[in-house]
Design an enzyme around this catalytic site. Structure first.
Site, PDB file in Angstrom:
ATOM      1  N   CYS A 104      17.705   4.347   5.786  1.00 15.48           N
ATOM      2  CA  CYS A 104      18.852   3.300   5.106  1.00 15.48           C
ATOM      3  C   CYS A 104      19.195   4.260   3.794  1.00 15.48           C
ATOM      4  O   CYS A 104      18.259   4.961   4.070  1.00 15.48           O
ATOM      5  CB  CYS A 104      17.747   3.019   4.975  1.00 15.48           C
ATOM      6  SG  CYS A 104      17.040   1.178   6.561  1.00 15.48           S
TER       7      CYS A 104
ATOM      8  N   ASP B  17       6.437   4.829  11.432  1.00 18.86           N
ATOM      9  CA  ASP B  17       7.475   5.917  11.736  1.00 18.86           C
ATOM     10  C   ASP B  17       7.546   6.925  11.124  1.00 18.86           C
ATOM     11  O   ASP B  17       8.039   7.498  11.463  1.00 18.86           O
ATOM     12  CB  ASP B  17       8.843   4.804  11.933  1.00 18.86           C
ATOM     13  CG  ASP B  17      10.005   5.425  12.671  1.00 18.86           C
ATOM     14  OD1 ASP B  17      10.042   7.007  13.461  1.00 18.86           O
ATOM     15  OD2 ASP B  17      10.925   5.407  12.659  1.00 18.86           O
TER      16      ASP B  17
ATOM     17  N   HIS C 230      10.806  -1.046  14.679  1.00 20.76           N
ATOM     18  CA  HIS C 230      10.820  -1.134  13.446  1.00 20.76           C
ATOM     19  C   HIS C 230       9.956  -3.012  13.205  1.00 20.76           C
ATOM     20  O   HIS C 230       9.768  -3.188  11.855  1.00 20.76           O
ATOM     21  CB  HIS C 230      11.525  -1.011  12.108  1.00 20.76           C
ATOM     22  CG  HIS C 230      11.865   0.466  11.933  1.00 20.76           C
ATOM     23  ND1 HIS C 230      12.821   0.935  12.076  1.00 20.76           N
ATOM     24  CD2 HIS C 230      11.429   1.439  12.235  1.00 20.76           C
ATOM     25  CE1 HIS C 230      12.689   2.205  12.324  1.00 20.76           C
ATOM     26  NE2 HIS C 230      11.777   2.458  12.110  1.00 20.76           N
TER      27      HIS C 230
ATOM     28  N   TYR D 193      19.913  -2.861  19.113  1.00 15.95           N
ATOM     29  CA  TYR D 193      18.148  -2.614  18.082  1.00 15.95           C
ATOM     30  C   TYR D 193      17.017  -3.594  18.387  1.00 15.95           C
ATOM     31  O   TYR D 193      17.416  -4.253  17.972  1.00 15.95           O
ATOM     32  CB  TYR D 193      18.972  -2.281  16.775  1.00 15.95           C
ATOM     33  CG  TYR D 193      17.747  -1.862  15.652  1.00 15.95           C
ATOM     34  CD1 TYR D 193      16.947  -1.107  15.938  1.00 15.95           C
ATOM     35  CD2 TYR D 193      17.913  -2.918  14.587  1.00 15.95           C
ATOM     36  CE1 TYR D 193      15.610  -0.393  14.118  1.00 15.95           C
ATOM     37  CE2 TYR D 193      16.053  -2.154  13.666  1.00 15.95           C
ATOM     38  CZ  TYR D 193      15.743  -1.283  13.505  1.00 15.95           C
ATOM     39  OH  TYR D 193      14.516  -0.797  12.725  1.00 15.95           O
TER      40      TYR D 193
END
Ligand code: ADP
Ligand code: SF4
Length: 688
Positions: free
Chosen positions: A31, A265, A172, A169
């Site tokens: 991000c 993470d 997360h 994906y």
């Protein structure tokens, strides 16, 4: 210079399905707070990584559909064809330097907000939205078919935009593909729920769909969190995480594996070492012949080689190390590893995403400014005059100003009062867990040391008279700031009664080793970022009984933006540090701190033999006034400008001090202007 042959292995080309990466350096999705709202800035930032030698450069999460809108966060978007040009811009910037562009498609289901689209959220079952007081509805078979179609359409758009690698994906704890996998979220009794075989079905179908749609030309990657750090309540690397890899082993063209959620993470250096994910992801390569990428804040080339040779990874994945130094691969290739600007693991980069603003980085002041200001992390305009500059103070602001002015070719003199340049970084990197922050100093000192036109004077505390006597044309004051200890800060406009006693200490006292002789110690944290918590740890390590008092509802509350607030609060409790929240100080009297409840509840009394006040800082600006108040002497000395930078101008983050030093150097000798000092992406306004 040439690279050390030990590192040759890092530069082997690697196949990812139908495409080939030129080396093993892989910028994984991250991000950046720019996404679809700042497309030019985003493209330039990604292009810089490609220029710096990363073989694969990825987007952040890319919303595939408006029913998975994650506003207010600004990520990539491929809702329809209108979004293609923005994404194509990034692909062109990445391709220009021979790198592959990857896109991370996602629909975040119940982890979305739909605050923009106002659609109902969707998920594997009826459940509350992850972050909001409304619910996601259970998807039926038609919804699943729709979702697969949207995902496939987005993959086709990605291909049209020019991407070389398309991600499915499941990481997360954010995407529908992962939510269907999680038994705690998936209570379905149809073919998409129940057994792991069923829960993995959607993930498998998405991979197959993308392969079918774009696999002829694009590599198909998965990002999969093999471990959720919550035992059997979640996916574990020894249990279902492993089984999923076994089941899908050869299906994708690449496995990008990590731990979940984001706070695990992207652990900061305060809480985890380089390579901290290895023990969770090491099994993956044993189960698949496809290339594996993983992350762990890798900045050491030797460690990278070890990872490849020992069969843990095929690609060295990086988000933060590529932010701190977009040219990391090039520097290894050119035999310049000592020039790498190593990530310090502070997560200021993450705060941009959380605060919905363009990314910034402590180590790399040009991050996010590649398009806005046309700043380059390695190249800077040569000097425009023969001017000489005296910089007073070698903290992060002074060091970066000296480094960048030196790079421009100016004659730079950097005077530091103490024998050890580094300023606040010296003091703060000596605090528990913050050792890696010393890299801010080390990188700059090393660079300056190579520059014959930059002279560093240690043990040189300068007075106004001495500054005038030197007669340099331009003077930069980077003298930093001092913590106050009268309690004035965000919550108190006036000094707190009783804080004038010798039993009250400032952060500067504690960092300099001036510790309370005995406890109990009350640490009043009205700053609410890292300093209060980390000083509490230091006091505790010294054997003192400590209680942290804050008006906030949680200790170190701003650290939510660096993903640390949970880690910090766990650690404080583990160390036996008391925590008092939502309380403010009324007075300190006779060894007692009188506390009031910020919500009007009952007050209380906390015994405190000593108080540490973490509230605010005051700039060390005496020199500024002494020099400016005597204009005739300034003129007589031939001094053309005096400028304050960094904490001496306005106390802030280390990242801001570095940025300010860099900005000074970039704008030096350039005409001043009232115009907005950066380019902006303006929405097109059409008259109806
Ligand atoms: P910043 O974060 O803005 O770089 P720091 O507080 O980290 O500020 O660094 C300020 C540095 O300036 C410190 O190393 C301090 O020793 C030095 N300094 C302060 N006053 C003087 C002075 N009069 N002469 C030389 N150095 C000074
Ligand atoms: Fe690393 Fe900090 Fe820069 Fe993020 S902001 S890349 S953690 S140095």
């Amino acid at each position: 210079m040439n690279r050390d042959p030990r590192y040759d292995i890092l530069f082997q080309p690697m196949k990812i399905g139908p495409v080939t990466a030129k080396n093993r350096f892989y910028q994984v999705p991250h991000c950046n707070g720019m996404g679809h709202q700042h497309p030019q800035a985003h493209a330039a930032m990604r292009g810089m990584k490609a220029e710096g030698g990363w073989a694969v450069v990825s987007t952040e999460e890319c919303e595939i559909h408006w029913t998975g809108d994650i506003s207010p966060y600004i990520e990539a978007r491929l809702w329809d064809d209108h979004d293609i040009p923005h994404n194509a811009m990034m692909c062109e910037a990445v391709h220009r330097h021979g790198a592959l562009a990857a896109i991370e498609l996602t629909h975040n289901g119940p982890s979305s907000s739909n605050l923009t689209s106002r659609e109902a959220l969707i998920g594997p079952r009826h459940e509350p939205a992850s972050y909001h007081p409304w619910q996601a509805r259970r998807m039926d078979r038609a919804d699943i078919r729709d979702y697969r179609r949207w995902h496939r359409d987005a993959a086709l758009r990605a291909k049209q935009a020019g991407f070389d690698i398309v991600y499915v994906y499941a990481g997360h704890d954010l995407s529908l593909a992962m939510h269907f996998l999680q038994k705690r979220r998936n209570d379905r009794s149809d073919e998409y729920g129940g057994s792991l075989e069923n829960r993995v079905r959607l993930f498998r179908e998405l991979i197959e769909d993308v392969k079918d749609a774009v696999g002829d030309r694009c590599g198909v990657a998965v990002r999969f969190a093999v471990e959720e750090m919550m035992g059997n309540y979640g996916i574990t690397s020894e249990g279902e995480g492993r089984e999923v890899v076994e089941m899908l082993a050869e299906l994708p063209d690449l496995w990008d594996v990590n731990v979940s959620n984001w706070k695990y993470d992207s652990m900061t250096s305060r809480f985890a070492e380089e390579g901290f994910q290895e023990k969770y992801i090491a099994f993956v390569k044993k189960l698949t012949s496809k290339p594996v990428v993983g992350v762990g804040r890798y900045t050491s080339a030797d460690h990278m080689v070890k990872l490849i040779k020992s069969g843990v990874l095929d690609f060295i994945g990086a988000a933060r190390p590529s932010i701190a130094d977009p040219f990391l691969p090039r520097k290894i290739e050119e035999g310049r590893i000592e020039d790498i600007r190593e990530c310090i693991g502070c997560n200021i980069c993450v705060t941009g995403d959380h605060l919905i603003t363009p990314i910034r980085c402590t180590q790399n002041p040009t991050m996010g400014e590649e398009w806005r200001k046309e700043w380059h992390p390695e190249v800077i305009a040569p000097r425009a005059s023969e001017s000489s500059v005296l910089i007073v103070g070698a903290g992060p602001a002074g060091l970066e100003a000296a480094r960048a002015l030196g790079q421009r070719g100016y004659d730079v003199h950097l005077a530091e009062a103490t024998t050890e340049p580094g300023g606040r970084v010296n003091a703060e990197s000596a605090l528990p867990g913050l050792g890696a922050w010393g890299r801010v100093r080390d990188y700059r000192l090393f660079q300056i040391g190579k520059m014959p036109n930059v002279t560093l004077y240690r043990d040189s505390r300068l007075s106004a008279a001495e500054i005038r006597d030197f007669g340099f044309e331009h003077v930069v004051l980077a003298t930093g700031a001092t913590w106050r200890k009268d309690g004035v800060g965000r919550s108190h406009a006036y000094a707190i009664a009783g804080f004038e006693t010798a039993a009250v200490f400032s952060p500067d006292d504690i960092m300099a080793g001036r510790m309370p002789a005995r406890g109990p110690v009350a640490l009043y944290d009205d700053d609410n970022f890292y300093m209060g918590g980390v000083l509490a740890e230091k006091l505790r390590q010294a054997g003192l009984e400590v209680t942290l008092v804050t008006v906030a509802d949680v200790a170190s509350s701003w650290s939510a933006n660096t993903l640390e607030v949970v880690h910090i609060n766990k650690r404080l409790r583990k160390l036996g540090i008391g925590i008092v929240t939502a309380k403010d100080i009324e007075r300190y009297h006779d060894g007692e701190l009188h506390l009031g409840c910020v919500y009007g509840g009952a007050g209380s009394i906390l015994p405190a033999a000593a108080v540490v006040s973490v509230t605010a800082r005051l700039p060390n600006e005496n020199l500024w006034f002494e020099l400016n108040d005597d204009q005739p002497s300034l003129v007589a000395a031939g001094i053309k400008s005096v400028t304050r930078i960094g904490d001496c101008l306005a106390p802030g983050l280390i990242a801001q001090a570095v940025y300010d030093g860099h900005r000074y150097a970039q704008s030096f000798d350039r005409p001043k202007s009232d115009a907005v000092p950066f380019r902006r992406a303006m929405p097109l306004v059409t008259v109806p």
